[in-house]
Structures are given as C-alpha cells and as structure tokens.
Design a protein around this motif. Structure first.
Motif, mmCIF file in Angstrom:
data_model
loop_
_atom_site.group_PDB
_atom_site.id
_atom_site.type_symbol
_atom_site.label_atom_id
_atom_site.label_comp_id
_atom_site.label_asym_id
_atom_site.label_seq_id
_atom_site.Cartn_x
_atom_site.Cartn_y
_atom_site.Cartn_z
ATOM 1 N N ASN A 31 0.760 -63.512 39.844
ATOM 2 C CA ASN A 31 1.155 -64.844 39.373
ATOM 3 C C ASN A 31 1.637 -64.841 37.923
ATOM 4 O OD1 ASN A 31 0.546 -66.542 41.720
ATOM 5 N ND2 ASN A 31 -1.570 -65.890 41.388
ATOM 6 N N LEU A 32 1.715 -63.663 37.336
ATOM 7 C CA LEU A 32 2.060 -63.573 35.921
ATOM 8 C C LEU A 32 3.485 -64.082 35.670
ATOM 9 C CD1 LEU A 32 0.462 -62.540 33.456
ATOM 10 C CD2 LEU A 32 1.757 -60.414 33.603
ATOM 11 N N ASN A 33 3.596 -65.031 34.727
ATOM 12 C CA ASN A 33 4.895 -65.580 34.330
ATOM 13 C C ASN A 33 5.449 -64.918 33.075
ATOM 14 O OD1 ASN A 33 5.097 -67.424 36.389
ATOM 15 N ND2 ASN A 33 4.159 -69.098 35.241
ATOM 16 N N ALA A 34 4.551 -64.532 32.165
ATOM 17 C CA ALA A 34 4.999 -63.986 30.882
ATOM 18 C C ALA A 34 4.125 -62.799 30.505
ATOM 19 C CB ALA A 34 4.932 -65.054 29.794
ATOM 20 N N LEU A 35 4.763 -61.675 30.217
ATOM 21 C CA LEU A 35 4.085 -60.473 29.733
ATOM 22 C C LEU A 35 4.686 -60.162 28.360
ATOM 23 C CD1 LEU A 35 2.144 -58.104 30.090
ATOM 24 C CD2 LEU A 35 3.954 -56.889 31.331
ATOM 25 N N ILE A 36 3.888 -60.392 27.313
ATOM 26 C CA ILE A 36 4.403 -60.321 25.943
ATOM 27 C C ILE A 36 3.753 -59.131 25.233
ATOM 28 C CG2 ILE A 36 4.692 -61.602 23.800
ATOM 29 C CD1 ILE A 36 4.191 -64.166 25.525
ATOM 30 N N LEU A 37 4.568 -58.132 24.941
ATOM 31 C CA LEU A 37 4.080 -56.880 24.350
ATOM 32 C C LEU A 37 4.819 -56.556 23.053
ATOM 33 C CD1 LEU A 37 4.085 -54.908 27.716
ATOM 34 C CD2 LEU A 37 2.088 -55.894 26.598
ATOM 35 N N ALA A 38 5.425 -57.553 22.452
ATOM 36 C CA ALA A 38 6.233 -57.322 21.245
ATOM 37 C C ALA A 38 5.381 -56.745 20.124
ATOM 38 C CB ALA A 38 6.867 -58.635 20.783
ATOM 39 N N SER A 39 5.971 -55.816 19.368
ATOM 40 C CA SER A 39 5.349 -55.190 18.193
ATOM 41 C C SER A 39 4.094 -54.400 18.528
ATOM 42 C CB SER A 39 5.048 -56.250 17.115
ATOM 43 O OG SER A 39 6.239 -56.852 16.677
ATOM 44 N N CYS A 40 3.978 -53.961 19.780
ATOM 45 C CA CYS A 40 2.984 -52.928 20.109
ATOM 46 C C CYS A 40 3.690 -51.604 19.823
ATOM 47 C CB CYS A 40 2.552 -53.035 21.564
ATOM 48 S SG CYS A 40 1.609 -54.533 21.944
ATOM 49 N N CYS A 41 3.721 -51.236 18.554
ATOM 50 C CA CYS A 41 4.671 -50.230 18.084
ATOM 51 C C CYS A 41 4.339 -48.809 18.520
ATOM 52 C CB CYS A 41 4.812 -50.310 16.574
ATOM 53 S SG CYS A 41 3.260 -50.210 15.679
ATOM 54 N N ARG A 42 3.190 -48.589 19.168
ATOM 55 C CA ARG A 42 2.889 -47.254 19.709
ATOM 56 C C ARG A 42 2.891 -47.232 21.233
ATOM 57 N NH1 ARG A 42 -2.062 -45.096 15.799
ATOM 58 N NH2 ARG A 42 -0.960 -45.380 13.805
ATOM 59 N N LEU A 43 3.194 -48.343 21.841
ATOM 60 C CA LEU A 43 3.155 -48.447 23.299
ATOM 61 C C LEU A 43 4.255 -47.594 23.925
ATOM 62 C CD1 LEU A 43 1.827 -49.941 25.736
ATOM 63 C CD2 LEU A 43 3.673 -51.612 25.522
ATOM 64 N N THR A 44 3.857 -46.656 24.760
ATOM 65 C CA THR A 44 4.839 -45.766 25.409
ATOM 66 C C THR A 44 4.920 -45.981 26.914
ATOM 67 O OG1 THR A 44 3.166 -44.022 25.646
ATOM 68 C CG2 THR A 44 4.553 -43.964 23.663
ATOM 69 N N TYR A 45 3.868 -46.583 27.502
ATOM 70 C CA TYR A 45 3.834 -46.683 28.971
ATOM 71 C C TYR A 45 3.506 -48.095 29.417
ATOM 72 C CZ TYR A 45 2.078 -46.297 33.745
ATOM 73 O OH TYR A 45 1.855 -46.491 35.095
ATOM 74 N N VAL A 46 4.335 -48.609 30.319
ATOM 75 C CA VAL A 46 4.086 -49.886 30.982
ATOM 76 C C VAL A 46 4.042 -49.614 32.481
ATOM 77 C CG1 VAL A 46 4.995 -52.192 31.444
ATOM 78 C CG2 VAL A 46 5.245 -51.195 29.164
ATOM 79 N N PRO A 47 3.003 -50.063 33.180
ATOM 80 C CA PRO A 47 2.898 -49.775 34.619
ATOM 81 C C PRO A 47 3.960 -50.503 35.432
ATOM 82 C CG PRO A 47 1.163 -51.282 33.938
ATOM 83 C CD PRO A 47 1.841 -50.828 32.682
ATOM 84 N N SER A 48 3.986 -50.224 36.706
ATOM 85 C CA SER A 48 4.999 -50.799 37.598
ATOM 86 C C SER A 48 4.954 -52.323 37.589
ATOM 87 C CB SER A 48 4.766 -50.301 39.031
ATOM 88 O OG SER A 48 5.644 -50.967 39.924
ATOM 89 N N LEU A 49 6.152 -52.908 37.571
ATOM 90 C CA LEU A 49 6.283 -54.369 37.573
ATOM 91 C C LEU A 49 6.762 -54.884 38.930
ATOM 92 C CD1 LEU A 49 8.143 -54.721 34.139
ATOM 93 C CD2 LEU A 49 5.680 -54.832 34.538
ATOM 94 N N ALA A 50 6.837 -54.006 39.914
ATOM 95 C CA ALA A 50 7.469 -54.335 41.198
ATOM 96 C C ALA A 50 6.828 -55.545 41.882
ATOM 97 C CB ALA A 50 7.438 -53.123 42.116
ATOM 98 N N LYS A 51 5.503 -55.719 41.724
ATOM 99 C CA LYS A 51 4.817 -56.817 42.415
ATOM 100 C C LYS A 51 4.835 -58.116 41.628
ATOM 101 C CE LYS A 51 1.447 -53.719 44.652
ATOM 102 N NZ LYS A 51 0.007 -53.421 44.785
ATOM 103 N N LEU A 52 5.305 -58.071 40.386
ATOM 104 C CA LEU A 52 5.244 -59.264 39.532
ATOM 105 C C LEU A 52 6.479 -60.137 39.757
ATOM 106 C CD1 LEU A 52 3.907 -57.678 36.209
ATOM 107 C CD2 LEU A 52 2.657 -58.345 38.265
ATOM 108 N N ARG A 53 6.646 -60.588 41.000
ATOM 109 C CA ARG A 53 7.863 -61.324 41.371
ATOM 110 C C ARG A 53 7.975 -62.677 40.671
ATOM 111 N NH1 ARG A 53 9.927 -59.065 46.103
ATOM 112 N NH2 ARG A 53 9.353 -56.859 46.106
ATOM 113 N N ALA A 54 6.856 -63.197 40.148
ATOM 114 C CA ALA A 54 6.892 -64.494 39.458
ATOM 115 C C ALA A 54 7.268 -64.351 37.982
ATOM 116 C CB ALA A 54 5.529 -65.185 39.571
#
Length: 972
Positions: A566-589
C-alpha cells in the motif's frame, strides 16, 4: 607509423613502467575527456560557492581563509587546464604517454580539490557582533503594567533574574518581543540583547550554541564542560540581557555557561515559562501575566475581526460574549477572531457563541480549556482534508520552521490534495490552504534557515493538534532520543509516527516488529540509522508514507520493504551512503520514489512495474543512463528529476510531465525530445544538453527556482538547429562551448526573446557578447541577469559598430536599448577585458541594480571614458544601482570618468576589495536641508580592503567619507 602499434604489443610483455606508459599513451583522449568533465564539475561547484560567498558577504559575514585558498586553487586549476589543452592539441606521437601521465596526476589533484570544496560548516564566519535582533511584533493589547514591571527590573540594580510566567497563549512571548525591541531602541545600559527559544525539550548543547550564535561567536565542538567554560568567558566580558523564551523545567545556569546575574554587573536574565514553580526554583523575581480584561479582550478581538461587526447592536452583544468566552487569552482571541473574520450572518455568530459556551462548560483544567477554545477554529475549517493538513504540521518538531514547498509535497504524499488533475493544481491548492491557515492565525509566516518561505506552528496550537489526535499520533521529533521507542509504545491505534531529527537513534533492535496495522505514515527523517532489521516492517501492512531521508549512515534497506503493497511514497533523499534498494515490483500503489543524493549502484528491480508513479527523483554518481524502455512503462509521471542522460524520444512521450530535470547527451537527442513533445513543453524544466551530466543541477519543485532553464555544455553551438530552444525560455546557460563567439552570429538564439537570465562560462572562442557590426540580437533585449565567467578570450561585452539586418533580427535596437531590462550583471575570471561597458550603452542601463566584477586582471574601467567629455557639468548614470561589488581588480583605475556620477539613493551594498589603483568613488549622496550629504536610507554596508586605502580614496562631496564611516567594514 603503422609499425608502432605492433611494436607496442611486443613491449607489453616487458610489463611494469613500460605498460603504464603505453596505457597513458593509448588512453590520452579518454583521460582528457575525464579531466575536462572533472574540471567542469569543479567550476560548477566554484560558481555555487561564489554565489554562497556573495550571499554571506551581504549578510555581514567574513569569508573563511580556507575558502579563499580553495577558490585560488580552482583558479590555478583553470590556468593549468589551459596549458594542458594547448599541449594536448600540439603533442607529438611519442610524447603522448608523458602527457597522459601528467593528465592522470591532474585528475587526482582536481578530485582532491573538489572533495575539499564541500565546506559543510559554511563558507563564512560571522563578522562584528550585532547589538541584537529586532523582532516582528504584533500590537500588544493591555499588559502595560507587566511591561513596566519588567522594564523597571531591567533598568534597576535590585533584580538579576526575572521570571515571566503565565498559561500558554497568554502573551508572554509577545510581551518580551516588545521588551527586546525597546531595549535595542532606548537602552544604552547593555551592550547586547540575546534572544533564545528554549522549548519543551531542553537541549544544553543547542542552548549553548544559540547563545554563542547570537553573539557571533563559536564554541568548542564536543566537550560540554569546555563549551560552558568558553561561553562563560564570553558572557562575562560584556553587559547583556539574556531572554530565554519558553522554559519548561529548571536547569543550572552555570552548567550551560551563563554567569549568575550578579547585581550591579550589567547582566540580566529573563525567562518566560508556563510554570511559576520553574521561575521560583531558579530564584527569579516572578512577574505573572494576567488574562486580558473584558474591554482589552474586546479591543483585541475587533482589531483582528474588523470593527464593522459591532455596527449592529444585536451583533455587538454576541461578539462581546464571544470575546469573553476566549478567557482573556490573546492567542485564543486572535485565532477565533481570525476564524470569524468576514462573517456577517447573525445566525452564524450566534451558533459560534453556542459552540464556544458548550466547549468551555464541558471541560476542566487550564490546558484543556485552552485547547477546546482553540479547537473552535480547527472545527471551523469544516473540510476533513484541510483539518488533516493542519494536524499534519504537528508532526514536525516544536518551534520548527516548515518550508512551504516541502510541506505541500508531504500533503500530496498523504493524499490530502487528491482530486486535482495536475501537480501544479495541487501546489496551488496547497498554497491556498496555507494562506487560509495564516489568515486564521493557525500558522504564522516565517523564513527557513536558507531563506525560503515557511510557516511555523505556535507551540500551544501544536499541543492542541496533538491533543485532538491523542493516541493516533506518536510524535517524538527532535527530543534527543537515544533509542527507538519500545515496542509497547507502538500502540495498535497509532496512525502516524514522527521520530524525525533524533540523530542518536543509530539502530533499530534486531527483533522489534511493532504491530501497527493502522500505521499510515512513518517519518524517520534525519535520524542516525545505520541499519533496519527485516522484522521491523512485518506488521505494518497499511503503511503509505515511509520517509527515511537524510539518514547518512544507512547502506542498504531490508527486503521486507518489498512487501509494503500500500506504500504511496518511499522517500530516501540524502541517504548519501545508500547503495541497495530492494525490489519494488510489488509496490504497485507507489506514486513517489525519491532517490536523490544516494549511491545506489543499480536501478531498483521492478521499477518498470510502477505504473502509478507520479514523482521520480534520482541522483547517484554510479548511475549515468536510464535503461531503455522504463520511461514508456511509467508514463504517468508528473515530476521527473534525474541526473541522468535520457533519450529524447522517450521523455517527449511523457504527456503528463510538468516538472523535469534531466540531461541529453547531445543536441540531436534534445532535438528528438522537442519533436516528440510536439510543442507541449513542461510547466517547469531544467534541461542539460551535452556529454557530461551535471550532478549539481536543480532538483527543487519550487516554480520560482527551476523556471524554464536550458544548459548547453561542451557542444558545437554553430551547428545547432534554431528550432530546438523552447518558446518562453527563461534561463540559458552556455558552458565550455568553444566555438561560441557571440550572440550576434548564432541563429540558435533568434527565437529566445523571452530570456531573462543568461550565464556564459568557459567558452574559449567568445570575444564579445554582442557585436553591433553584425546585429544586437533580440535574444538579449529582455535579459534581466547576465553572468560571464571564465571567458579567457573575452575582450568586451559589447563591440560597438553599425547594426545590420540578419537572420537573428530584422530590427536591431540602437546601442542604448540592448540591455534596457538588465538588472544584474556578474563577471569573474575574464582576464582580457579592460573596459566593461562602453559609454554608448549608458542610456540603456537605467534599470541596472547590481554590478559584480571579480578577479579580472586587466580590467581598467567599469564605465569606459567618454572621449569627448570636456568636464562640463555632471551626468548621472545607473540611477537604480543597489550593489556594486569589485574584487581583485589589480589594474582598475576608474569606475567611471570624472564627469559621470552614480546617484546613491538606492545603494545598499558597496564592496571594493583588492582594487589598489582606484582613487575615486563616483557616488552622489543624497543631501539634507542644509546641503550636507547624508547616508542613503537604503545603505546597509560598505566593505573595503584596508583602512589605508579607505583613507586615500576621493569623493566628489567633501564630507562623504565622514558620513559613511559608520557603515564601513574592513575586509582585512
């Protein structure tokens, strides 16, 4: 030469230095391109830094020496780069390896300088301390006795500590703001007036910093005892009034570093608090603020609702009773009056009185009574979504200034502005709601730390909002948490959780899994998180907004995020060491994905499945291109803000795109975009065209900032099609386009007649901006800001000649009209320019407000001398000039000739540093009745290099130097 290649293949077998030499030889072009890109990025960072520097100087600060040294290092890099380019074009085949080796070293040097140029603590330090800050104050109704009591205590020697107490919203802060301003205007007893807001969560470190900042001083970074000792030494050396607003609990003055206010020493401390016990426990002379009388309440109410409502006697009686129901609390009176402003219907006023009477009768306890009175204004917002917009503001920390644009974006994420077709309509609705809140006194207008428009929620109204939501909101924002709230605190009924700005929360316990099935919003912004366990999101199926932005230590995210359907917004701005984001395939919303300023190494899996995505922001140094076909599948995008090369045809097919920042690798791709868009340009765009992606491009959603901007970089301008640039283009930047000689002979710019801002940098072929022997080019006719940077062969801004018709314009304006709209002119690092503006141009510079000229070694005159001028009479020029900044112009002899004078009526800043040959400042100061010169009413500051130079400088008006001496600040 054909035999050389095979010979090198044999030499490889010997390995070692020989192979390195061959590598340098063969990859010279590649490394030169890499060096050019890095020098380009370095110059972009330098331009940003120069703008920050200028802004700091305007605010009375002094640029740090390390910043000056860094700018000089960048200047040397550009000089070295010119030499390398010359060698590269002339290098022999057998010396390529040597040059390649030198280029590699240069790349390392540029990278090192670039890294040192971040200056996270700012580019300037504070200049001479100010006496204090005048604070905006509303009219004060009543409280005359309280004000006079406080004033007598401050002026006398009997009391050192004063405690102003009273319930929330009774006007303690307003009273002290009036006292603060009166001290600054009337009293010479104190050197400084220091205002600091303490708030509910006492933070000693921040309190120390705020006091030191008010005195324009700095403290040791870490040790609290050392900080207290240093602050004590600073304060003991001056006479001051320290106002501590909104104190909630007792604390030791000495622990902070505040000396005990010993009588007769000229040191006073005033604190405001809701608690009389706090005031008494800190040995204060207690002055209690009483509620307003009936008459005072009525006067204040009418001041805000309008006096016309009492013209009807029947209505006057009801209005009088409503004012009485406010309990004499100024905050309640102002807020409820704001709600009823513009209401003329008798029945509506009578209904308002009934509602208020029922609320006050139904509760007991001062805080709850206040909340119920204020809730009247909340309930009268009527619309549940608008009410939710107001309640959302309580998720921010107490006394926090919320940037308007960011707040509206958060409302959009929450679905509070749905039902509108475009994002611009949503922003318009958001601004309309904010205006309503301000007009109803539910929010107050404020300015953020970086001078953006913001709003602030009164702490009592914030408490009221949290009272309304009860257990549905868990808000512990900026309260110095050292660990996440325990699992028991995450109740089943909680809907929104805000733990923002708790930098000591570095980990989430590995097995915590809160059962929050109704949780829709989770804000962990600006915490210190290093990792998040897989179990954490397991029982949050309803989560719609997840804000993890500005967690600079986190490297990867748990795979369990992939199940938040049900996630509408995923906000990861300025996570300046973030290298990996998991699959978003199911986040159709998902409607918003923000990966700005991260280090993601590959595009998240399943991004092409996000067909509801409306907002996509991405910047990572590891990603340069968007995979083919993704944009086609996320075609409903309204905002596309990426530091990536995109394919023009794919972007052009995004029919709902309103805001876009992106790059095209060459003009051909940009042309494909223009053709695919079929004339439907976005509302706001920032396009970069050229082989290198600029990672410092604008990513704001504020229309005032992005505007309509095109950057042309490292291109062959003369070959560009004149149909590419959009109509209505607002800002044009041309960088490192070496064939660009001047505007007059380039057809590309013929249609850019709405241009307001133009910046040109690093174009080696440019000799003049406009050549009147060719044409004047209508592209610059409406220009308001012109910037010229790093143009090593520029000799003149305007080459005066006879205008002729050509394809750029058929009606070339006369010379004076070329820059008739120009307001700001900036030039730096243009080493061959000797005379800035020819005298023929003066009539067309009537609107010029700012002139900034930095580091131009050959500059001799700002306004070229008029050869035929006989010294007869005075000619006034540049009538609207507000800022004149001249820095490091060693050969500058004259700002303008003796017959020309600049009226100083509008002048705000004069900055002349490192211009040793200048002997005359041609300003004409306004005259008072006796004919003597006086400072311009707008003047804020004059900065000059050294006192010795200032003593030698000449003025046309004999007493000008003495009149201006109070405004002088010496750079050295």
């Amino acid at each position: 030469m054909e035999v050389i290649g095979p010979i090198f293949e044999v030499i490889k077998c010997f390995g070692g230095p020989t192979c390195t030499y061959i590598d340098h030889h063969r990859k010279l072009e590649e490394r030169m391109n890499n060096l050019r890109r890095k020098v380009n990025d370095l110059s972009d960072r330098k331009e940003d830094l120069v703008l920050k520097k200028e802004a700091e100087l305007r605010h009375g600060k002094v640029v740090k020496k390390e910043v000056e040294y860094w700018l000089e290092a960048v200047e040397k890099v550009n000089t070295d780069m010119e030499k390398i380019e010359m060698k590269f074009h002339a290098v022999s085949y057998f010396l390529r390896g040597h040059l390649g080796k030198f280029v590699c070293r240069m790349i390392e040097k540029v990278e090192e300088i670039h890294q040192k140029g971040s200056f996270p603590d700012g580019v300037a330090i504070d200049g001479p301390p100010a006496t204090g800050v005048m604070l905006p104050t509303p009219n004060l109704e009543g409280e005359i006795d309280v004000k006079e009591q406080i004033w007598e205590c401050l002026m006398g020697d009997e009391v050192g500590m004063i405690g102003v107490c009273g319930m929330g919203g009774i006007g303690k802060t307003t009273i002290m703001k009036h006292i603060n301003n009166r001290l600054l205007k009337e009293s010479e007893k104190f050197d400084k007036v220091i205002w600091v807001t303490v708030s509910k969560e006492l933070n000693i470190f921040r309190l120390q910093k705020d006091i030191a900042d008010s005195l324009k001083r700095s403290l040791p970074e870490n040790d609290e005892l050392q900080r207290a000792s240093a602050l004590k030494d600073i304060l003991e050396g001056t006479r001051y009034v320290l106002i501590l607003d909104d104190v909630w609990k007792r604390f030791s003055l000495l622990e902070v570093g505040i000396p005990e206010p010993t009588l007769g020493m000229g040191r006073k401390v005033v604190l405001t608090s809701r608690s009389i016990e706090v005031c008494q426990s800190m040995d204060c002379k207690v002055i209690k603020v009483q509620p307003l009388s009936k008459a005072e309440s009525m006067n204040l109410f009418l001041d805000h609702v309008g006096h016309n409502v009492v013209q009807d006697q029947n209505l006057k009686d009801i209005v009088n009773k409503i004012a009485e129901q406010c309990g004499g609390l100024p905050l309640s009176i102002v807020t409820i009056a704001g709600t009823m402003k513009g209401v003329n219907d008798f029945c509506e006023w009578r209904n308002a009185l009934t509602e208020l009477e029922e609320r006050v009768k139904s509760v007991r306890g001062s805080d709850v009574e206040i909340f119920e009175r204020l809730r009247f204004s909340y309930d009268h917002l009527k619309n549940p979504k608008i009410q939710s917009c107001f309640l959302y503001c309580s998720l921010y920390p107490e006394d926090f200034v919320i940037e308007k644009i960011a707040l509206i974006e958060n409302w959009i994420d929450e679905g509070l502005l749905d039902g509108l077709r475009t994002r611009q309509e949503m922003h318009d609705r958001g601004h309309s709601i904010l205006n309503r809140f301000e007009n109803n006194c539910l929010l107050e207008r404020a300015t953020t730390w970086n001078d953006k428009e913001g709003v602030k929620m009164h702490d009592v109204l914030r408490d009221m909002a949290l009272y309304i939501k009860g257990h549905q909101f868990m808000v512990k924002a900026n309260v110095r948490l050292e660990e996440l709230p325990s699992e028991q605190e995450w109740t089943a009924s909680v809907e929104k959780v805000s733990l923002m700005q708790n930098s000591k929360v570095i980990e989430i316990p590995p097995h915590i899994s809160p059962e929050c099935h109704y949780l829709s919003t989770l804000i962990l912004q600006k915490c210190g998180l290093e990792r998040i366990p897989e179990s954490f999101f397991k029982h949050m199926p309803g989560l719609k907004v997840l804000n993890l932005s500005s967690n600079s230590a986190i490297v990867d995210l748990p795979n369990s995020i992939s199940n938040l359907k049900n996630l509408n917004a995923l906000i990861l701005a300025s996570c300046c060491r973030l290298t990996y984001v998991p699959s978003l395939a199911k986040l159709r919303a998902l409607r918003k994905l923000d990966l700005y300023c991260t280090k993601v190494a590959e595009f998240p899996h399943g991004i092409e499945m996000l067909q509801n995505l409306r907002y996509f922001r991405l910047e990572s140094e590891h990603l340069k291109k968007l995979p083919i076909g993704i944009l086609v599948k996320i075609s409903h995008l309204q905002c596309l803000l990426v530091a990536l090369h995109l394919r023009g045809e794919e972007v052009g097919k995004l029919r709902k795109l309103e805001y876009v920042t992106c790059s095209f690798c060459d003009m051909q791709e940009f042309k494909k975009y223009a053709e695919s868009a079929q004339g439907k340009w976005p509302t706001s765009f920032n396009f970069q065209v050229g082989p290198y992606v600029n990672f410092y491009a604008g990513f704001s959603l504020d229309l005032k900032e992005i505007k309509k901007r095109v950057v042309l970089s490292n291109l062959t301008i003369e070959k560009c099609d004149d149909g590419v640039l959009p109509n209505g283009l607002h800002t044009l930047c041309i960088k490192w386009c070496d064939d660009f000689k001047c505007f007059s002979n380039i057809s590309l710019f013929g249609k850019a007649t709405d241009l307001k801002i133009c910046q040109i940098s690093g174009c080696k072929g440019m000799e003049c901006v406009v050549d009147l022997s060719l044409s004047s080019c209508n592209a610059l006719h409406n220009i308001e800001e012109l910037g010229l940077f790093f143009l090593q062969n520029l000799c003149e801004v305007v080459r005066v000649g006879v205008a002729v018709e050509n394809e750029c314009t058929s009606h070339a304006p006369t010379p004076p009209a070329i820059f008739s709209s120009l307001k700001q002119f900036h030039m730096s690092f243009c080493s061959r320019v000797k005379k800035l503006f020819p005298v023929e141009l003066l009539q067309g510079l009537q609107n010029l407000e700012t002139i900034t000229v930095y580091i131009c070694e050959e500059m001799e005159e700002i306004i070229a001398s008029e050869e035929n001028h006989k010294g007869e009479g005075t000619t006034f020029i540049l009538p609207k000039l507000k800022e004149l900044q001249l820095y490091s112009l060693p050969k500058l002899k004259s700002i303008c000739s003796s017959g020309l004078v600049i009226p100083a009526d509008s002048l705000q800043y004069l900055y002349i540093v490192r211009c040793p040959e200048v002997r005359r400042i041609p300003l004409s100061l306004p005259l008072v009745e006796n004919g003597q010169p006086s400072p311009p009413p707008s003047l804020k500051e004059i900065t000059v290099g050294r006192r010795e130079w200032w003593e030698l400088v000449e003025w046309d008006q004999p007493d000008a130097k003495d009149v201006l001496s109070p405004f002088i600040r010496y750079y050295w």
